[in-house]
Scaffold this active site. Structure first.
Site, PDB file in Angstrom:
ATOM      1  N   GLY A 479       0.639  -1.074  -0.124  1.00  0.00           N
ATOM      2  CA  GLY A 479      -0.094  -0.013   0.143  1.00  0.00           C
ATOM      3  C   GLY A 479       0.833   1.187  -0.231  1.00  0.00           C
ATOM      4  O   GLY A 479       0.318   2.245  -0.011  1.00  0.00           O
ATOM      5  N   GLY A 521      11.709  -0.960   2.992  1.00  0.00           N
ATOM      6  CA  GLY A 521      11.451  -1.439   1.701  1.00  0.00           C
ATOM      7  C   GLY A 521      12.138  -0.629   0.735  1.00  0.00           C
ATOM      8  O   GLY A 521      12.716  -1.028  -0.414  1.00  0.00           O
ATOM      9  N   ALA A 522      11.860   0.774   0.547  1.00  0.00           N
ATOM     10  CA  ALA A 522      12.286   1.552  -0.570  1.00  0.00           C
ATOM     11  C   ALA A 522      13.693   1.585  -0.659  1.00  0.00           C
ATOM     12  O   ALA A 522      14.363   1.724  -1.710  1.00  0.00           O
ATOM     13  CB  ALA A 522      11.674   3.083  -0.407  1.00  0.00           C
ATOM     14  N   ASN A 643       9.676   9.579  -4.668  1.00  0.00           N
ATOM     15  CA  ASN A 643       8.454   9.931  -5.416  1.00  0.00           C
ATOM     16  C   ASN A 643       7.826  10.795  -4.447  1.00  0.00           C
ATOM     17  O   ASN A 643       7.143  10.528  -3.281  1.00  0.00           O
ATOM     18  CB  ASN A 643       7.448   8.648  -5.739  1.00  0.00           C
ATOM     19  CG  ASN A 643       6.176   9.389  -6.489  1.00  0.00           C
ATOM     20  OD1 ASN A 643       5.569  10.413  -5.826  1.00  0.00           O
ATOM     21  ND2 ASN A 643       5.505   8.474  -7.335  1.00  0.00           N
ATOM     22  N   LYS A 645       5.020  12.622  -4.022  1.00  0.00           N
ATOM     23  CA  LYS A 645       3.569  12.291  -3.903  1.00  0.00           C
ATOM     24  C   LYS A 645       3.571  10.864  -2.885  1.00  0.00           C
ATOM     25  O   LYS A 645       2.569  11.184  -1.950  1.00  0.00           O
ATOM     26  CB  LYS A 645       2.583  12.001  -5.136  1.00  0.00           C
ATOM     27  CG  LYS A 645       1.231  11.757  -4.879  1.00  0.00           C
ATOM     28  CD  LYS A 645       0.382  11.478  -6.073  1.00  0.00           C
ATOM     29  CE  LYS A 645       0.236  12.754  -6.995  1.00  0.00           C
ATOM     30  NZ  LYS A 645      -0.680  12.293  -8.279  1.00  0.00           N
ATOM     31  N   THR A 646       3.933   9.962  -3.245  1.00  0.00           N
ATOM     32  CA  THR A 646       3.819   8.645  -2.423  1.00  0.00           C
ATOM     33  C   THR A 646       4.794   8.944  -1.066  1.00  0.00           C
ATOM     34  O   THR A 646       4.146   8.337  -0.123  1.00  0.00           O
ATOM     35  CB  THR A 646       4.343   7.588  -3.072  1.00  0.00           C
ATOM     36  OG1 THR A 646       5.765   7.669  -3.307  1.00  0.00           O
ATOM     37  CG2 THR A 646       3.508   7.065  -4.170  1.00  0.00           C
ATOM     38  N   LYS A 713      16.281   6.885   3.106  1.00  0.00           N
ATOM     39  CA  LYS A 713      16.238   6.295   4.617  1.00  0.00           C
ATOM     40  C   LYS A 713      14.970   5.760   5.073  1.00  0.00           C
ATOM     41  O   LYS A 713      14.695   5.100   6.192  1.00  0.00           O
ATOM     42  CB  LYS A 713      16.529   7.614   5.469  1.00  0.00           C
ATOM     43  CG  LYS A 713      18.040   8.078   5.256  1.00  0.00           C
ATOM     44  CD  LYS A 713      18.454   9.122   6.193  1.00  0.00           C
ATOM     45  CE  LYS A 713      18.786   9.094   7.644  1.00  0.00           C
ATOM     46  NZ  LYS A 713      19.063  10.387   8.230  1.00  0.00           N
ATOM     47  N   GLU A 717       7.391   4.807   8.588  1.00  0.00           N
ATOM     48  CA  GLU A 717       6.850   4.922   9.912  1.00  0.00           C
ATOM     49  C   GLU A 717       7.257   6.116  10.961  1.00  0.00           C
ATOM     50  O   GLU A 717       6.658   6.796  11.749  1.00  0.00           O
ATOM     51  CB  GLU A 717       7.310   3.592  10.720  1.00  0.00           C
ATOM     52  CG  GLU A 717       6.645   2.462  10.164  1.00  0.00           C
ATOM     53  CD  GLU A 717       7.371   1.282  10.473  1.00  0.00           C
ATOM     54  OE1 GLU A 717       6.924   0.603  11.362  1.00  0.00           O
ATOM     55  OE2 GLU A 717       8.447   0.948   9.773  1.00  0.00           O
TER      56      GLU A 717
END
Ligand code: MOS
Length: 753
Positions: A479, A521-522, A643, A645-646, A713, A717
């Site tokens: 998500g 993740g990123a 990104n 926006k995300t 980084k 969260e």
């Protein structure tokens, strides 16, 4: 809602690209684990234990077995033994990661209410559900312990928590002596209700066997974690198990560890010889996927008259399961936020009749920073300093826990920017009034660790002769938008427009990356994708240079740029050719490269943290006990933004979850029965749009050259931590009373907390 995004980048990375999967999601084309249509599909329904502790004395499934459409009723009497219970490991490792070191339906013991005791499989969901009500289970009940108050006197100090990764006790300096010598001390107990994740998509698995090969569609944060955990439980080589999880409809940690249901679905599918879909109900999500544990934190700060910290003692007490020493690491970041020479952090646990608690949204940081940042606000009051000034005075240039320098920082700038955005200078004046509402301003610092995986992360990039590319890694989009972001990273490294680049994930047949947990993740996946796509570009450039038919023949590869799929000489952009032309001329259908990235070693000479600052404006009606958050302003320094926006969505979502933690979320245990009393979305409150205030998300640019190749980084969260104390501190500013309990309820405001 407003935001300041980093300056738009030239290439695809950083741009506020819309989600590549947005259309599929809004049209329903995106398929989730419980939506996979399969010929001969059957449906399984779980039966949960009605008691919290004891034994099954009898289980009678005859009536259920005779019900229409029923194919099997599995209980501890006929399920068979699992091959091996794998050890508890955070799924960040990319291997086995069971939610707890206990597997149900192996014997007659009941350790917690809701424990799976039977699984009914039928040809339709309704028939399975009906038959599940016909399974008769008798219990010999024993007294249970489910809340801190029942087990306080039997608390113990574990050697390690968090699956063994974090020591139970951490000390530096001499905290006792420093507290004795401090000019000022703040000493309080903070209490926290248990919380449940409540993602919109409930957990589900669909399993089918073809001979000795198993395919599992799972809703998970990591397909590899599911694959390895189910392999260990079933005693099947993981190479014979394929796990597919293209879309996960929210998770927040509830799908980080692998709980029992995917393995049960696989066992049931083997038993009935047909595909089995096992979807948990919302109520079952409260007992089958972990939770954030109820907890008490005792925090003592010692400081000089100037507000400089000299001592910090932080003790936590919380219930764990009968099997595992688990506590979320609430003492971690709270002990690293400020320069403080004397420190003591101690975890204490109580064996309780619940599932093993698990990761949940900012696990540890969100609760630990509530205690610390609320106490810091009080300290500011005691030494007569502006709370913002107190933070700056205790600013630490290095990690106080390890003594290592931060790989990048930005906290000071975040504090200053956030203050500017909320209009912090207003706080010096007496609190404002708006009719019956008293207006208050509060703030808190925040941070979240930068986690790295243990294993190398891999990706694959392939370019076709039509000039389009597909780039792959086994990551699942939970998500966050990672499919979109990785498309951008791949396109930039390949020199392709994003429209000609497709990213695929969510399948264990793809190159292995660790699970999407811990906001990692990123950073992890972008490193692997960047490596693979760069390797492919270099391969194509080398091919052009070596090709006598290419205008680039004999050129220096280092002098070649790729833009829009066209390789050109940097100094003579008129000379060059398209990737597609090169491949077509040579009758090459496609070329491929893999790339991998190994994280920095754990003993690298730096410490990494994503810093931020949170500010809140609240309106409090002290007579009715109402709190309305009017504004939140957060400033964050997450390194490279892939990104705009995300990233903003992630941080804004985190901030709203912080508001939720502050004012709404609580799961109440009924100690008499050992059951969660409000196991539904009707009674477990989560914020809706009407609860969301004006949210201001701001970025501070910092460059981090060591965490990973792109300097990412993570934003998953850090947006949540610090919001609850900022709100509590704003309430104190408005009405002069301290809130030391979460969530803050009407009763706390009216009674004085
Ligand atoms: Mo996240 S709570 O670290 O899965």
């Amino acid at each position: 809602m407003t935001t300041t995004a980093p300056a738009p980048a030239e290439g695809p990375v950083g741009r506020p690209l819309d989600r590549v999967d947005g259309h599929a999601k809004v049209t329903g084309a995106a398929r989730y684990a419980a939506e996979v249509p399969l010929p001969g599909l059957t449906h399984a329904v779980l039966v949960g234990a009605r008691v919290a502790h004891g034994r099954i004395t009898a289980i009678d499934s005859t009536e259920a077995e005779r019900a229409e459409g029923v194919l099997a009723v599995l209980t501890h009497e006929n399920l068979g033994k699992i091959a091996a219970q794998p050890p508890l490991l955070p799924s960040l490792a990319g291997s086995v990661a069971p939610g707890e070191t206990f597997f149900p339906m192996q014997g007659d013991e009941i350790h917690y209410a809701g424990q799976h005791v039977a699984l009914v499989v039928a040809d339709t969901y309704e028939r399975a559900l009906y038959a599940s009500r016909l399974v008769r289970v008798s219990y010999a009940e024993e007294p249970s312990v489910t809340v801190i108050d029942q087990g306080r006197d039997q608390a113990y100090e574990p050697e390690a928590i968090f699956a063994g990764f974090i020591p139970g006790r951490t000390e530096r300096g001499d905290v006792e002596a420093a507290l004795g010598a401090a000019d000022v001390t703040v000493d309080h107990t903070f209490t926290f209700a248990a919380n449940h994740h409540n993602p919109i998509e409930t957990s589900a698995a669909t399993a089918y066997w073809e001979g000795d090969r198993l395919t599992l569609h799972d809703t998970t944060q990591g397909v590899t974690a599911t694959q390895h955990t189910v392999a260990a439980l079933l005693g099947v080589p993981h190479t014979r198990i394929r796990v597919i999880g293209h879309f996960t409809g929210g998770s927040f940690g509830s799908k980080a560890m692998v709980w029992h249901h995917p393995a049960l679905a696989a066992l049931a599918a083997r038993k009935v010889g047909r595909p089995v879909r096992l979807a948990l109900t919302r109520e079952q999500m409260f007992v089958a996927c972990g939770h954030r544990e109820e907890q008490e934190q005792h925090l003592t700060l010692g400081a000089g008259k100037d507000g400089r910290l000299v001592a910090l003692r932080h003790h936590k007490l919380s219930p764990t399961s009968p099997f595992d020493h688990w506590a979320e690491p609430s003492l971690g970041v709270a002990g690293q936020m400020y320069a403080c020479p004397n420190y003591e952090g101690v975890y204490r646990l109580i064996r309780a009749n619940t599932t093993t608690p698990t990761f949940m949204r900012c696990p540890g940081e969100a609760t630990g920073l509530f205690a610390l940042e609320t106490a810091m606000d009080e300290l500011a009051e005691l030494v007569d300093l502006d709370p913002l000034e107190l933070r700056l005075r205790n600013y630490s240039e290095s990690d106080p826990a390890s003594g290592r320098p931060w790989s990048s920082n930005g906290l000071r700038e975040c504090l200053e920017r956030g203050a500017e955005r909320i209009g912090w200078e207003r706080r010096a004046a007496p609190p404002a009034r708006d009719g019956d509402w008293l207006i208050g301003l509060g703030m808190a610092a925040t941070a979240y660790p930068v986690y790295g995986p243990n294993n190398p992360q891999r990706a694959r990039a392939r370019l076709y002769a039509d000039g389009t590319a597909v780039v792959q890694a086994a990551v699942t989009d939970i998500g966050t938008g990672i499919l979109t972001v990785m498309t951008q990273v791949a396109a930039e490294a390949l020199g392709l427009p994003v429209e000609r680049c497709r990213f695929e994930g969510g399948d264990t047949d793809l190159p292995n990356v660790a699970a999407a947990v811990g906001s990692s993740g990123a950073g992890m996946v972008s490193a692997a994708v960047h490596a693979a796509a760069s390797a492919l570009r270099e391969q194509l450039v080398a091919r052009a240079v070596a090709d006598e038919g290419s205008p680039l023949h004999g050129a220096d590869p280092a002098a070649i740029d790729v833009r829009d799929g066209r390789m050109v000489l940097r100094d003579a952009p008129g000379t060059g050719e398209d990737y597609a032309a090169l491949l077509q001329r040579n009758f090459v259908p496609d070329v491929e490269a893999t790339g991998s990235w190994g994280p920095p070693p754990h003993d690298a000479p730096f410490a990494s943290m994503t810093f931020g600052a949170q500010f809140a404006e609240v309106a409090v009606d002290p007579v009715l006990g109402l709190v309305r958050v009017r504004r939140l302003a957060g400033a964050f320094a997450p390194g490279r933004v892939l990104n705009a926006k995300t990233a903003r969505s992630q941080l804004m979502g985190g901030m709203i979850w912080g508001l939720s933690q502050a004012l709404l979320e609580a799961t109440h245990m009924e100690p008499a029965t050992g059951r969660w009393a409000n196991a539904s979305l009707g009674e477990y409150l989560v914020p809706v749009n009407a609860d969301a205030p004006d949210v201001d998300v701001d970025f501070i640019e910092v460059q981090d050259t060591v965490v990973n190749p792109l300097g990412v980084k993570g934003v998953g969260e850090v947006g949540q931590a610090g919001v609850a104390p900022a709100i509590a501190n704003a309430i104190h500013h408005a009405i002069g009373r301290r809130m030391r309990k979460l969530p803050i309820t009407i009763e706390d405001i009216v009674s004085g907390g």
